[in-house]
Design a protein around this motif. Structure first.
Motif, PDB file in Angstrom:
ATOM      1  N   GLU A 364       0.901  -1.198  -0.078  1.00 13.83           N
ATOM      2  CA  GLU A 364       0.013   0.030  -0.031  1.00 13.83           C
ATOM      3  C   GLU A 364       0.805   1.184  -0.011  1.00 13.83           C
ATOM      4  O   GLU A 364       0.227   2.195   0.311  1.00 13.83           O
ATOM      5  CB  GLU A 364      -0.769   0.015   1.122  1.00 13.83           C
ATOM      6  CG  GLU A 364      -0.360   0.351   2.527  1.00 13.83           C
ATOM      7  CD  GLU A 364       0.356  -1.047   3.027  1.00 13.83           C
ATOM      8  OE1 GLU A 364       0.184  -2.296   2.452  1.00 13.83           O
ATOM      9  OE2 GLU A 364       0.837  -1.118   4.270  1.00 13.83           O
ATOM     10  N   ARG A 390       1.157  12.563  -0.545  1.00  9.11           N
ATOM     11  CA  ARG A 390       0.708  12.865   0.654  1.00  9.11           C
ATOM     12  C   ARG A 390       0.651  11.670   1.844  1.00  9.11           C
ATOM     13  O   ARG A 390       0.479  12.003   2.947  1.00  9.11           O
ATOM     14  CB  ARG A 390      -0.732  13.400   0.659  1.00  9.11           C
ATOM     15  CG  ARG A 390      -0.572  14.883   0.043  1.00  9.11           C
ATOM     16  CD  ARG A 390      -2.315  15.253  -0.083  1.00  9.11           C
ATOM     17  NE  ARG A 390      -2.386  16.543  -0.865  1.00  9.11           N
ATOM     18  CZ  ARG A 390      -2.415  17.553  -0.347  1.00  9.11           C
ATOM     19  NH1 ARG A 390      -2.645  17.713   1.043  1.00  9.11           N
ATOM     20  NH2 ARG A 390      -2.494  19.009  -1.053  1.00  9.11           N
ATOM     21  N   GLY A 391       0.594  10.533   1.268  1.00 11.79           N
ATOM     22  CA  GLY A 391       0.386   9.422   2.075  1.00 11.79           C
ATOM     23  C   GLY A 391       1.835   8.794   2.564  1.00 11.79           C
ATOM     24  O   GLY A 391       1.844   7.618   3.462  1.00 11.79           O
ATOM     25  N   MET A 392       2.785   9.432   2.169  1.00 12.40           N
ATOM     26  CA  MET A 392       4.290   9.065   2.856  1.00 12.40           C
ATOM     27  C   MET A 392       4.296   9.132   4.095  1.00 12.40           C
ATOM     28  O   MET A 392       3.965  10.477   4.638  1.00 12.40           O
ATOM     29  CB  MET A 392       5.340   9.811   1.886  1.00 12.40           C
ATOM     30  CG  MET A 392       5.320   9.166   0.399  1.00 12.40           C
ATOM     31  SD  MET A 392       6.333   7.668   0.216  1.00 12.40           S
ATOM     32  CE  MET A 392       8.022   8.544   0.432  1.00 12.40           C
ATOM     33  N   TRP A 393       5.013   8.299   4.895  1.00 12.12           N
ATOM     34  CA  TRP A 393       5.573   8.429   6.286  1.00 12.12           C
ATOM     35  C   TRP A 393       6.623   9.175   6.277  1.00 12.12           C
ATOM     36  O   TRP A 393       7.602   9.367   5.411  1.00 12.12           O
ATOM     37  CB  TRP A 393       5.918   7.051   6.865  1.00 12.12           C
ATOM     38  CG  TRP A 393       4.591   6.147   6.954  1.00 12.12           C
ATOM     39  CD1 TRP A 393       3.358   6.087   6.464  1.00 12.12           C
ATOM     40  CD2 TRP A 393       4.642   5.102   8.043  1.00 12.12           C
ATOM     41  NE1 TRP A 393       2.595   5.288   7.040  1.00 12.12           N
ATOM     42  CE2 TRP A 393       3.242   4.500   7.809  1.00 12.12           C
ATOM     43  CE3 TRP A 393       5.543   4.465   8.870  1.00 12.12           C
ATOM     44  CZ2 TRP A 393       2.684   3.439   8.476  1.00 12.12           C
ATOM     45  CZ3 TRP A 393       5.077   3.381   9.368  1.00 12.12           C
ATOM     46  CH2 TRP A 393       3.922   2.886   9.350  1.00 12.12           C
TER      47      TRP A 393
ATOM     48  N   GLU B  29      -9.639   6.359  -2.353  1.00 17.74           N
ATOM     49  CA  GLU B  29      -8.098   6.618  -2.289  1.00 17.74           C
ATOM     50  C   GLU B  29      -7.831   7.566  -1.293  1.00 17.74           C
ATOM     51  O   GLU B  29      -6.638   7.586  -0.603  1.00 17.74           O
ATOM     52  CB  GLU B  29      -7.769   7.515  -3.720  1.00 17.74           C
ATOM     53  CG  GLU B  29      -7.882   6.528  -5.062  1.00 17.74           C
ATOM     54  CD  GLU B  29      -7.856   7.220  -6.232  1.00 17.74           C
ATOM     55  OE1 GLU B  29      -7.380   6.632  -7.308  1.00 17.74           O
ATOM     56  OE2 GLU B  29      -8.642   8.547  -6.421  1.00 17.74           O
ATOM     57  N   ARG B  32      -7.465   5.752   1.914  1.00 14.94           N
ATOM     58  CA  ARG B  32      -6.054   5.108   1.827  1.00 14.94           C
ATOM     59  C   ARG B  32      -4.901   5.775   2.340  1.00 14.94           C
ATOM     60  O   ARG B  32      -4.211   5.380   2.834  1.00 14.94           O
ATOM     61  CB  ARG B  32      -5.760   4.583   0.223  1.00 14.94           C
ATOM     62  CG  ARG B  32      -4.669   3.402   0.166  1.00 14.94           C
ATOM     63  CD  ARG B  32      -4.258   3.124  -1.194  1.00 14.94           C
ATOM     64  NE  ARG B  32      -5.369   2.811  -2.084  1.00 14.94           N
ATOM     65  CZ  ARG B  32      -5.385   2.771  -3.507  1.00 14.94           C
ATOM     66  NH1 ARG B  32      -4.443   3.488  -3.822  1.00 14.94           N
ATOM     67  NH2 ARG B  32      -6.351   2.367  -3.876  1.00 14.94           N
ATOM     68  N   ILE B  33      -4.819   7.141   2.005  1.00 13.22           N
ATOM     69  CA  ILE B  33      -4.037   8.022   2.378  1.00 13.22           C
ATOM     70  C   ILE B  33      -4.357   8.155   4.266  1.00 13.22           C
ATOM     71  O   ILE B  33      -3.445   8.163   4.986  1.00 13.22           O
ATOM     72  CB  ILE B  33      -4.320   9.295   1.812  1.00 13.22           C
ATOM     73  CG1 ILE B  33      -3.629   9.270   0.364  1.00 13.22           C
ATOM     74  CG2 ILE B  33      -3.099  10.380   2.352  1.00 13.22           C
ATOM     75  CD1 ILE B  33      -3.670  10.719  -0.537  1.00 13.22           C
ATOM     76  N   ARG B  36      -3.146   5.221   6.047  1.00 11.84           N
ATOM     77  CA  ARG B  36      -1.726   4.669   6.027  1.00 11.84           C
ATOM     78  C   ARG B  36      -0.866   5.528   6.924  1.00 11.84           C
ATOM     79  O   ARG B  36      -0.255   5.393   7.656  1.00 11.84           O
ATOM     80  CB  ARG B  36      -1.367   5.187   4.490  1.00 11.84           C
ATOM     81  CG  ARG B  36       0.243   4.811   4.530  1.00 11.84           C
ATOM     82  CD  ARG B  36       0.737   4.605   2.972  1.00 11.84           C
ATOM     83  NE  ARG B  36       2.106   5.043   2.771  1.00 11.84           N
ATOM     84  CZ  ARG B  36       2.987   3.933   3.290  1.00 11.84           C
ATOM     85  NH1 ARG B  36       2.479   2.701   4.008  1.00 11.84           N
ATOM     86  NH2 ARG B  36       4.365   4.189   3.422  1.00 11.84           N
ATOM     87  N   LEU B  37      -1.529   7.086   6.829  1.00  8.39           N
ATOM     88  CA  LEU B  37      -0.820   8.017   7.841  1.00  8.39           C
ATOM     89  C   LEU B  37      -1.283   7.581   9.395  1.00  8.39           C
ATOM     90  O   LEU B  37      -0.446   7.952  10.077  1.00  8.39           O
ATOM     91  CB  LEU B  37      -1.121   9.292   7.394  1.00  8.39           C
ATOM     92  CG  LEU B  37      -0.806   9.805   6.162  1.00  8.39           C
ATOM     93  CD1 LEU B  37      -1.234  11.385   5.705  1.00  8.39           C
ATOM     94  CD2 LEU B  37       0.776   9.896   6.228  1.00  8.39           C
ATOM     95  N   MET B  39      -1.554   4.771  10.492  1.00  8.33           N
ATOM     96  CA  MET B  39      -0.830   3.698  10.965  1.00  8.33           C
ATOM     97  C   MET B  39       0.521   4.180  11.393  1.00  8.33           C
ATOM     98  O   MET B  39       1.082   3.765  12.392  1.00  8.33           O
ATOM     99  CB  MET B  39      -0.525   2.555   9.854  1.00  8.33           C
ATOM    100  CG  MET B  39      -1.796   1.749   9.492  1.00  8.33           C
ATOM    101  SD  MET B  39      -2.395   0.906  11.052  1.00  8.33           S
ATOM    102  CE  MET B  39      -1.226  -0.067  11.291  1.00  8.33           C
ATOM    103  N   ASP B 321      -4.159  14.459   4.495  1.00  7.42           N
ATOM    104  CA  ASP B 321      -2.772  14.250   5.384  1.00  7.42           C
ATOM    105  C   ASP B 321      -2.771  15.118   6.550  1.00  7.42           C
ATOM    106  O   ASP B 321      -1.570  15.269   6.900  1.00  7.42           O
ATOM    107  CB  ASP B 321      -1.623  14.421   4.367  1.00  7.42           C
ATOM    108  CG  ASP B 321      -1.637  15.521   3.479  1.00  7.42           C
ATOM    109  OD1 ASP B 321      -2.743  16.665   3.676  1.00  7.42           O
ATOM    110  OD2 ASP B 321      -0.785  16.050   2.928  1.00  7.42           O
TER     111      ASP B 321
END
Lengths: 883, 544
Positions: A364, A390-393, B29, B32-33, B36-37, B39, B321
Motif C-alpha cells: 500500500e 501525501r500518504g508517505m510516512w 483513495e 487509503r491515505i 496509511r498515515l 498507521m 494528510d
C-alpha cells in the motif's frame, strides 16, 4: 548566382526540409498541423520570391503575387500558431484576421497600391527587383500590429500566473520580433534589393521549430529517417545545382568539346554524385548531432537484452541492470527492490553493499500505488508533487532523502509490478533527461520480463527443494546438500544433527493434524531462526528434522541442538489459548571427520543416536559415540519379534494392575485374547494382530492411577467420580508414551472408549476416524465386561451380550467388526471366557506370578451402554456411557 | 523549490494537480491515505510516554484496535505533559509550540506541539488553500508573487501567526502591515496601517475571523472620516495611480449612490478567507463590503489546518494528510452530553451521510500529540460520497460551549465562576447562544434570583448584566476584547420569576440543561415563568 537568389534558395530549402520532415512525423497536437501550414505559407513566400528572381514561367508578376500571398498570410497563420501552441480554446479573432488578410491580398492584386509590382532591373547579366513603396505599405504594418497586438493581449491573459507557459513561448515571441524587424528593415533604402524579409522568415521558422522541440512535441530522431535524409539531399541538390547546370553544360560542350549527348550524361552523373555526397554529409551530420546518443543507448539496450535473457538468477539480473545503468548514465548508486511472497517489496540488490539493507515497501506504499496506476519511470521530485505522496510516512521520506534517490523505475511485466529500481544522482551531476528516462524505461521493461522468468524458475526450484509445510529444505535436496557439504568440508568439519519429535503421532491424535502441522511449522521456524546463513535446516521425514552444520564440531552442534530443543519445549507454554502437552524431541548428533568418514555414515550415526535416545526414554540430545555403536550392535544381535521384545514391559505393567485390581488384570487378558482373534479374523496383517493383542493387555493400564475407593465402589458413581474414572484413558496414554517403542499401541488405547456414532470419549471420534485397533478393543472390551461378574450386578448371558452387540451395531460398535465378532462367538471360533481368565500362556506369553487376591468387584470400564455402572444424576441406561 | 519558483516553472494545471489534486481523489483513495498515515501515527504515538499515559500499557497494531483501545480524549488528558512542555514524552520532536486560551480549563492557556512533518503538511495545504480560494473554476487559480494580504489575525505564538511564516517559506506575498511591525502595534493601529499600505500597494487577499474582518472592513470607513479634514494632496499621498483612479471613481459613485466608501470600491480582492465561529453571521455583509464571497476554512491550534472551501463555496473539503477524521453522530454526542460517562461511538470520514450533523474527532498526523481528540466543533455533512468527496459546513461549537464571534468560548464552569465571584444571589440559570435581529451572536443568560435577596439587594437586569460582565472580563481576556475590538456586548440577561426553574422541573420531571438548551426548552421555561405569573395573578385576585 545573381540577385541574392541564394538567400531564397536557402530559405526555401530550410522550409522544405522542415515541411518534409514534419510530414513524416507523428502529429500529436493541433499545433503541429498549424506549424506545417505556417511552413507552407513560408514556402509560398520564399518559393515565389525565388521564382521571381530566376524569372520562371509564366511571369515575374505572377510569382510576385504568389510571394505576396505568402507574406500577407504570415501574420494570421502565426496568430493561429501561437494560440494553438498555448492550447488556448478562446481567440475569436482567428476567423476575423483570416478574412482581413485574405481581403488585403485580393485588394492588392486588384489595385497594386499596398505593395506595388517591383521594377525589374537587369544588372550585369543578373536581375534585381526594386520595390517602390508608398505610404500605403504602413497600412499593412498597422494591420499586422493590430493583429499581433490582440495576440499579445491573449498571450498576457493566458500566461498570467503561468510562468512556465511564458518560458515556452519565448522562442515564438523572438520569432515574431525577427520577422517584424526583418520586414521593417527591408523597406529601408539601405537594405534595398537585399531580401532581409526572407532571411527573417528563416530565422522565425527556426525559432518556431525550436519552440516545438522544447515543448517535446516530437523527437528529433523520429523526424530524421533515412528516406527523409535522401529526399532532403535530392531537393537540396536540385535547388543548388539548378543555377550551375547551364554553365557546366556550356563548359563541357564549348570549352572541352564534349558532344552534347555525352555532356548530358556527364552532367547527370555529376548530379548523382553530388546528391550522393550531399546525402552522406547530411546523414553524418544528423547522426553526429542527434542520433549518436540514441544509437549508443540502443546498442546497450540490445546487449542488455541479450545478456539478461540468459540469466535465471534474480540477483544476477539485477546486477546486470545495475551495470548497464551505470555504464549508460553514470548513476552513483542503484537499489533494486523485488516483491517477495509476503507481498512486500524488499531490497534485493544495491550497487553499494555498505548501504542500508533494511529497505522494504509494503504493497500500500504510495510509490507502489503510483506505479500500479501510472507505470513509467518517475523522478523523485515529480513523485513528491503527486497527491499520492501525501500518504508517505516521514521516515520513508527521510530514507529516500538519505539514500539520495532521484529517480524510480518500475519493473512491470504483464501489468504486474514485480519490483522497483531506485536510482541516486548521476556521478557527473546533472538532472535526469527525458532520453535517460526513455532508456531506463526500455531496460526496466526488458529486466521485468527476465525477472519474471527468473522468479518463476526460482519458485519452481524452491518448490522442488523446499518442504511445502515448513518451508525447510526437502528430504531430496537434503541428501544432495549433505553430499555437497561433506565434500566441501573435507578439510574442516561438518556436523549433522537429526531431531525427531517425540510422540508426534499421539500429538496428532490428541489435537488433530492441523495442530500437528502448526507444531511442525513452529519447530521449523525455530530451526530457521537458530541456524546461521551457512547452515541448513531440513525436514527429512514426517516428524524428523535435520541440521547440516558446516564448520561445527560435535560440541557446538550439541549446544545448538540443545538450545533448539529447549525452544521447542517452550512452544506450547507460550500459547495461552489451549493447554497443550509439551513437545519434546529426541536428537542425535554426529560430526565428520570425528565420527564418520562419509556423508552416508554421518547420517546413519546421527540416526543411531536418535534411536538410542528413543530407547532411553526420549527427550534428550545425544552425541553419537562408541557406546551408542555398541548398544546398537547389541540390539541388532538380540532383535526378536516385536512382541517378545516388549513382553517384559507388558508383564510388568499388567502385574502392576493386578496388584491393585485383579479383575482388570483378568479382563485385560480376556480382551487381548478376543482382540487378537477378531483382528486375525478381520484379515489384518500380523503386526496389527500383535498391536491389537498388546493394546488389549494395556488398554486399562491407566486404572493404576484411579483411587481404589472409586475403582472398587459397589454403588453408584457420582458425576465427579465418573469423570475421574474416565481419566483412565489419558492416564494410560501418559504411561505408555514413556515406554520406549510401545507408543504404537497408544492410538488403540486412546480410542477404546470411542463410539462409532461419535458419542464416546475422550475425543468423540466417529466411524472410520476411530483407529481400527480401537474399534476392535471397543467390541471385545464391552463383550468381556458384559459376561463378567461384577460387584454391582450378575454377569449377562453370552446370548444376551451378543444380542446387545447386535443392537449396538453402527451405534456403539463398528457394524462389521461387531457382526464378525458375534459370528465368531456363535460358531465357536472364539471361546467366551466366562469366570475364568485367559492365561498368558494362551496368549503366547510366558506365565507370570501374580499375587493371589480375591476378585474385586470393582469395575473395569466396559463401554457398553445398557449394562453400565449406575452414575448418580444420570437418567439411566442408554443416556450416557457408563462403566 | 519554493512555490513562487514553481509558479514560473510549472503550468497552472501541474501546480493545481500538485496542491489541490486531492480534490479528485475517490473516497477509497482518500481513505487509503488516511489509513496509511494513521498507521504511522499509531506507531509513533503508542511508543511515546504520552501515548502510554493514555493507553496504559496497551499497544494497538491496527486501526480497529486503535479505535477500540484509545478512548476519546480532551485537553485534560494531555495537560500534564503538554503544559510542562515535556518534548521527550511526545511522539515526535516538536519544533514549535502554539498556544491558545483555555477557557474553562484548569490553566489559562493550552499549548500544542508542532513537528516538522506537521509544519510541512501545513505549508503545502496553506498554498492549496490559497489556490482553492482564488480559483474561479478548477485549476484556474490566480496567485502572483506581487500580491498583498491584509492580515487581521493574531501573531505567534497563536496558530494564526503561523501563516505568515509558512507563506514566507513559499512565496513573497507581502503582508500588510509587515508582520515584524504588526506585532508591535495595537489592533486598531494594525488595521489602519494595513489599509494605508493597501491604498499604496493594493490588497489582493484578506484573511481573518469573520467578525474581525467585518470590524476591520468598517475601519476603512472610519479612516475616511478621519481623513476628511486633511487636504486632497495629503490624502492622495502615496496612493498608487491605479488605486487613485479607482478612488476617484469610487468617490463619485458613492456620492451618486449616497453611501459610504466600501473596500470593494478601492480593492479588487482575489479572495477573502474567513475562519472561526459565527462566520455565517458576517458572510453576507463581508461580501457586500468586499465584492467577493468569503471562503471558509477550518483550522485550529490543536487540529492544524484541516480543510477549506473551493470556488463553489459550498462546504469545506478536508485535507487527507492533516488529521485522521472521526465523527460523533448527533444522537451520540447528545447522549454523551446528558450522561458524561457514556462513550459515544464514532463513524469514519467515508461513513458520514449527507445532511448528518457530527462532532468532529481528530487524530493529528505526523507525530502530533492529540489522538481521538474532541476539538468541540460541530459540522454538517453536505454532499455525500455520490458527489465526490464529502464536504462539511461548520455549524458551531458543541452545545457545552458558547462561542461568540470566534473570540471567546464560555463554558458552564466559567459562568459559574463569574456568578460566584460576583456574589450575586442567583438561584438558577441557563445560558443559550442566540442571535440578534441583525444576525449577531450573543449569550442569553436566563437567571432566577434567590427570593431572600430580592429584598436586600438591587437586582435589576442592568445591574446583573454589568456585574456579570465585569467578572467575565476579569476572567477572560477574549471576552474583554469582544467589547474592545468588535464593540459587541455579548451578554443579555433575562430575569425569571422566583420558582421558575423549580416549576420547570416539576412539570417536565427534569432540570433544564445549563448550557445551550434547545429553543423549545427555553420556550417551556418561559412558559413556566409566564404560567407562574398567571397563577400568582389568580391567587392575588382571590386574596383580594
Amino acid at each position: 548566382m545573381s540577385g541574392y537568389s541564394w538567400i531564397s534558395i536557402i530559405s526555401l530549402s530550410c522550409y522544405l526540409i522542415l515541411f518534409v520532415t514534419f510530414l513524416a512525423a507523428k502529429k500529436t497536437q493541433k499545433v503541429m498541423y498549424t506549424f506545417m501550414v505556417f511552413l507552407f505559407v513560408l514556402i509560398f513566400w520564399s518559393g515565389g520570391s525565388f521564382a521571381m528572381r530566376i524569372q520562371l514561367w509564366p511571369s515575374v508578376n505572377f510569382w510576385h503575387y504568389v510571394s505576396l500571398a505568402g507574406i500577407f498570410l504570415i501574420p494570421v497563420v502565426f496568430y493561429h500558431f501561437v494560440l494553438d501552441f498555448l492550447e488556448e480554446p478562446r481567440g475569436g479573432g482567428r476567423f476575423f484576421w483570416l478574412v482581413v488578410f485574405l481581403g488585403l491580398i485580393i485588394f492588392n492584386m486588384l489595385t497594386d497600391s499596398l505593395i506595388p509590382r517591383p521594377e525589374v532591373v537587369q544588372e550585369g547579366g543578373g536581375v534585381q527587383f526594386i520595390y517602390h513603396y508608398s505610404w500605403q505599405i504602413y497600412v499593412v504594418f498597422l494591420l499586422v500590429v493590430l493583429c499581433w497586438g490582440q495576440l499579445a493581449f491573449l498571450i498576457r491573459r493566458h500566461c498570467k500566473g503561468n510562468g512556465a507557459v511564458f518560458l515556452q513561448l519565448i522562442p515564438v515571441l523572438c520569432g515574431i520580433g525577427a520577422i517584424f524587424l526583418g520586414n521593417i528593415l527591408a523597406t529601408l533604402p539601405f537594405f534595398q534589393g537585399f531580401p532581409l524579409d526572407i532571411l527573417s522568415g528563416v530565422v522565425n521558422a527556426g525559432l518556431l521549430f525550436y519552440a516545438l522541440y522544447k515543448k517535446q512535441l516530437f523527437r528529433m530522431t523520429m523526424l530524421i529517417s533515412r528516406p527523409n535524409c535522401f529526399l532532403l539531399s535530392s531537393i537540396l541538390g536540385l535547388l543548388i545545382s539548378y543555377n550551375y547546370l547551364l554553365p557546366i553544360q556550356n563548359f563541357l560542350v564549348y570549352v572541352i568539346g564534349v558532344e552534347h549527348n555525352h555532356a548530358l550524361i556527364i552532367m547527370a552523373m555529376c548530379m548523382l554524385v553530388f546528391i550522393g555526397l550531399l546525402y552522406l554529409f547530411i546523414s553524418l551530420l544528423v547522426n553526429a548531432l542527434f542520433v549518436r546518443g540514441d544509437q549508443q543507448q540502443g546498442v546497450l539496450i540490445a546487449r542488455f537484452s541479450q545478456e539478461v535473457t540468459r540469466l535465471l538468477g534474480t540477483g544476477d539480473i539485477l546486477r546486470k541492470l545495475s551495470d548497464i545503468t551505470q555504464e549508460a548514465l553514470g548513476v552513483y548508486r542503484i537499489f533494486a527492490l523485488v516483491r517477495m511472497e509476503g507481498e512486500d517489496y524488499k531490497l534485493l540488490f544495491t550497487s553499494s553493499p555498505l548501504e542500508e539493507k533494511n529497505v522494504s515497501l509494503p504493497p500500500e506504499h504510495p510509490l507502489v500505488q503510483y506505479f500500479r496506476e501510472n507505470g513509467g519511470c518517475v523522478l523523485q521530485r515529480e513523485f513528491s508533487r503527486t497527491t499520492m505522496y501525501r500518504g508517505m510516512w516521514e521516515n520513508e521520506k527521510q530514507l529516500f532523502s538519505s539514500l539520495g534517490i532521484e529517480c524510480f523505475c518500475p519493473l512491470i511485466c504483464e501489468d504486474e509490478l514485480l519490483g522497483i529500481v531506485m536510482l541516486a544522482k548521476k556521478e557527473e551531476g546533472g538532472a535526469y533527461r527525458v532520453s535517460d528516462l526513455s532508456f531506463l524505461q526500455a531496460i526496466s521493461t526488458i529486466c521485468a520480463i527476465a525477472l519474471k522468468n527468473a522468479c518463476m524458475y526460482e519458485k519452481a526450484l524452491n518448490e522442488a527443494r523446499q518442504d511445502e509445510l515448513t518451508g525447510l529444505i526437502s528430504r531430496k535436496y537434503f541428501y544432495e546438500l549433505l553430499d555437497q557439504e561433506f565434500d566441501r568440508n573435507r578439510g574442516g568439519s561438518l556436523a549433522l544433527s537429526v531431531i525427531n519429535v517425540d510422540d508426534f503421532r499421539l500429538y496428532n491424535q490428541l489435537y488433530g493434524t492441523h495442530e500437528g502441522d502448526l507444531a511442525l511449522q513452529r519447530i521449523a521456524a525455530i530451526m530457521k531462526a537458530s541456524v546461521e546463513q551457512s547452515c541448513y535446516a531440513a525436514r527429512i521425514n514426517g516428524k524428523e528434522f535435520a541440521l547440516i552444520l558446516p564448520g561445527y564440531d560435535i560440541y557446538s552442534a550439541k549446544v545448538l541442538t540443545e538450545t533448539i530443543a529447549a525452544q521447542i519445549g517452550e512452544i506450547n507454554s507460550q500459547r495461552n489459548s489451549h493447554v497443550r502437552s509439551r513437545l519434546t524431541v529426541s536428537a542425535g548428533i554426529c560430526a565428520a571427520p570425528y565420527m564418520a568418514a562419509s556423508a552416508k555414515e554421518l547420517l546413519k550415526n546421527a540416526d543411531s543416536a536418535v534411536y538410542s535416545v528413543k530407547r532411553a526414554g526420549k527427550n534428550a540430545v545425544l552425541m553419537y559415540s562408541e557406546e551408542v555403536y555398541r548398544k546398537e550392535m547389541e540390539q541388532q544381535s538380540q532383535h526378536k519379534s516385536g512382541y517378545s521384545e516388549h513382553a517384559s514391559t507388558i508383564y510388568a505393567l499388567t502385574a502392576a494392575i493386578d496388584t491393585k485390581d485383579h479383575y482388570t488384570f483378568q479382563h485385560s487378558q480376556n480382551v487381548a485374547y478376543y482382540a487378537s482373534e477378531l483382528a486375525k479374523a478381520a484379515g489384518l496383517e500380523h503386526y496389527l494382530v500383535e498391536i491389537a493383542k498388546e493394546a488389549g493387555l494395556l488398554h486399562d493400564i491407566g486404572k493404576i492411577g484411579i483411587r481404589e475407593d472409586i475403582l472398587n465402589k459397589t454403588g453408584r458413581l457420582t458425576p465427579e467420580e465418573y469423570e475421574i474414572m474416565k481419566s483412565h484413558v489419558d492416564n494410560g496414554v501418559n504411561i505408555i508414551r514413556y515406554l520406549p517403542s510401545l507408543d504404537y499401541v497408544i492410538p488403540a488405547v486412546l480410542s477404546h472408549h470411542e463410539r462409532y456414532d461419535g458419542r464416546g470419549y475422550p475425543r468423540k471420534l466417529a466411524g472410520e476416524e476411530i483407529p481400527l485397533a480401537g474399534r476392535i478393543l471397543a467390541v471385545t472390551d464391552a463383550f468381556d465386561a458384559m459376561i463378567s461378574r461384577r460387584s454391582y450386578r450378575e454377569p449377562l448371558s453370552v446370548e444376551r451380550a451378543l444380542s446387545i452387540l447386535r443392537e449396538e451395531c453402527g451405534k456403539q460398535f463398528d457394524p462389521n467388526l461387531a457382526a464378525l465378532f458375534v459370528e465368531m462367538v456363535e460358531n465357536g471360533r472364539i471361546e467366551p471366557q466366562i469366570q475364568k481368565s485367559v492365561t498368558l500362556e494362551k496368549l503366547g506369553m510366558p506365565p507370570v506370578v501374580v499375587p493371589d487376591r480375591p476378585v474385586s468387584a470393582a469395575a473395569a470400564v466396559p463401554a457398553v451402554v445398557p449394562v453400565g455402572v449406575p452414575v448418580e444424576g444420570t437418567p439411566g441406561p442408554g443416556d450416557a456411557p457408563a462403566f | 523549490m519554493r512555490f513562487q519558483e514553481k509558479l514560473r516553472k510549472y503550468s497552472k494545471q501541474e501546480l493545481w494537480d500538485e496542491y489541490c489534486g486531492f480534490l479528485d481523489l475517490s473516497p477509497a483513495e482518500f481513505m487509503r491515505i488516511q489509513r496509511r498515515l494513521l498507521m504511522e501515527q499509531i506507531e509513533l504515538w503508542s511508543a511515546s510516554p504520552l501515548g502510554q499515559s493514555i493507553l496504559k500499557g496497551k499497544h494497538p497494531r491496527t486501526i480497529e484496535e486503535f479505535r477500540a483501545m484509545v478512548p476519546l480524549t480532551t485537553y485534560d488528558d494531555y495537560a500534564p505533559m503538554l503544559l510542562s512542555r515535556q518534548a521527550k514524552s511526545l511522539p515526535a520532536e516538536p519544533v514549535l509550540w502554539i498556544q491558545t486560551t483555555w477557557e474553562g480549563g484548569v490553566h489559562p492557556l493550552k499549548v500544542a506541539p508542532y513537528t516538522k512533518g506537521m509544519l510541512d503538511t501545513y505549508k503545502r495545504n496553506v498554498i492549496a488553500v490559497l489556490m482553492m480560494c482564488t480559483a474561479k473554476h478548477k485549476g484556474d487559480f490566480d496567485i502572483s508573487v506581487t500580491d498583498h494580504m491584509l492580515y487581521a489575525l493574531a501573531p505567534l505564538p497563536y496558530a494564526t501567526g503561523l501563516l505568515p511564516l509558512l507563506f514566507k517559506d513559499e512565496i513573497d506575498i507581502e503582508f500588510l502591515p509587515p508582520v515584524k511591525e504588526a506585532v508591535k502595534m495595537s489592533f486598531q493601529e494594525r488595521n489602519i496601517q494595513g489599509f494605508k499600505m493597501g491604498m499604496k500597494k493594493g490588497i489582493e487577499y484578506s484573511f481573518g475571523v469573520g467578525s474581525v474582518l467585518y470590524y476591520v472592513s468598517q475601519a476603512l470607513t472610519s479612516m475616511q472620516e478621519r481623513q476628511k479634514g486633511k487636504s486632497f494632496l495629503r490624502r492622495i499621498k502615496g496612493i498608487s495611480p491605479s488605486t487613485m483612479w479607482r478612488y476617484l471613481l469610487a468617490r463619485r459613485k458613492c456620492r451618486e449612490e449616497n453611501r459610504e466608501l466600501l473596500p470593494k470600491d478601492l480593492f479588487q480582492l482575489k479572495c477573502l478567507i474567513v475562519g472561526g465561529t459565527d462566520n455565517r453571521c458576517y458572510k453576507a455583509d463581508l461580501e457586500k463590503m468586499w465584492g467577493v464571497a468569503p471562503v471558509e476554512l477550518f483550522a485550529g491550534t490543536e487540529p492544524t489546518l484541516v480543510g477549506c472551501e473551493t470556488w463553489t463555496r459550498d462546504g469545506v473539503y478536508f485535507f487527507p494528510d492533516a488529521c485522521f477524521y472521526e465523527f460523533i453522530p448527533e444522537r451520540e454526542f447528545e447522549k454523551n452530553a446528558a450522561d458524561p460517562s457514556y462513550q459515544p461511538s464514532t463513524v469514519l470520514w467515508d461513513e458520514v451521510t449527507d445532511g448528518g450533523v457530527y462532532e468532529i474527532v481528530l487524530t493529528i498526523f505526523k507525530g502530533g500529540a492529540f489522538v481521538r481528540y474532541r476539538v468541540g466543533d460541530v459540522f454538517r455533512c453536505v454532499g455525500g460520497h455520490n458527489e465526490g468527496l464529502p464536504r462539511f459546513q461548520y455549524i458551531d461549537r458543541v452545545p457545552q460551549v458558547i462561542d461568540i464571534a470566534g473570540f471567546t468560548r464560555i463554558t458552564e464552569t466559567s459562568i459559574r465562576q463569574a456568578i460566584q465571584l460576583s456574589r450575586l444571589s442567583i438561584a438558577g440559570w441557563t445560558a443559550k447562544k442566540e442571535f440578534t435581529e441583525n444576525n449577531r451572536p450573543f449569550m442569553h443568560l436566563y437567571v432566577e434570583m434567590e427570593r431572600s435577596a430580592l429584598t436586600t439587594s438591587a437586582v435589576s437586569t442592568q445591574i446583573l448584566q454589568e456585574h456579570l460582565s465585569v467578572y467575565f472580563k476579569y476572567m477572560d481576556q477574549d471576552y474583554k476584547d469582544l467589547k474592545r475590538i468588535l464593540g459587541l456586548d455579548p451578554l443579555r440577561i433575562t430575569v425569571l420569576k422566583c420558582g421558575t426553574f423549580a416549576e420547570y422541573q416539576r412539570r417536565f420531571d427534569r432540570e433544564i440543561r445549563r448550557m445551550n438548551p434547545e429553543s423549545s426548552e427555553i420556550n417551556d421555561l418561559l412558559q413556566c415563568h409566564e404560567a407562574g405569573s398567571m397563577e400568582r395573578r389568580e391567587v392575588k385576585y382571590e386574596w383580594i
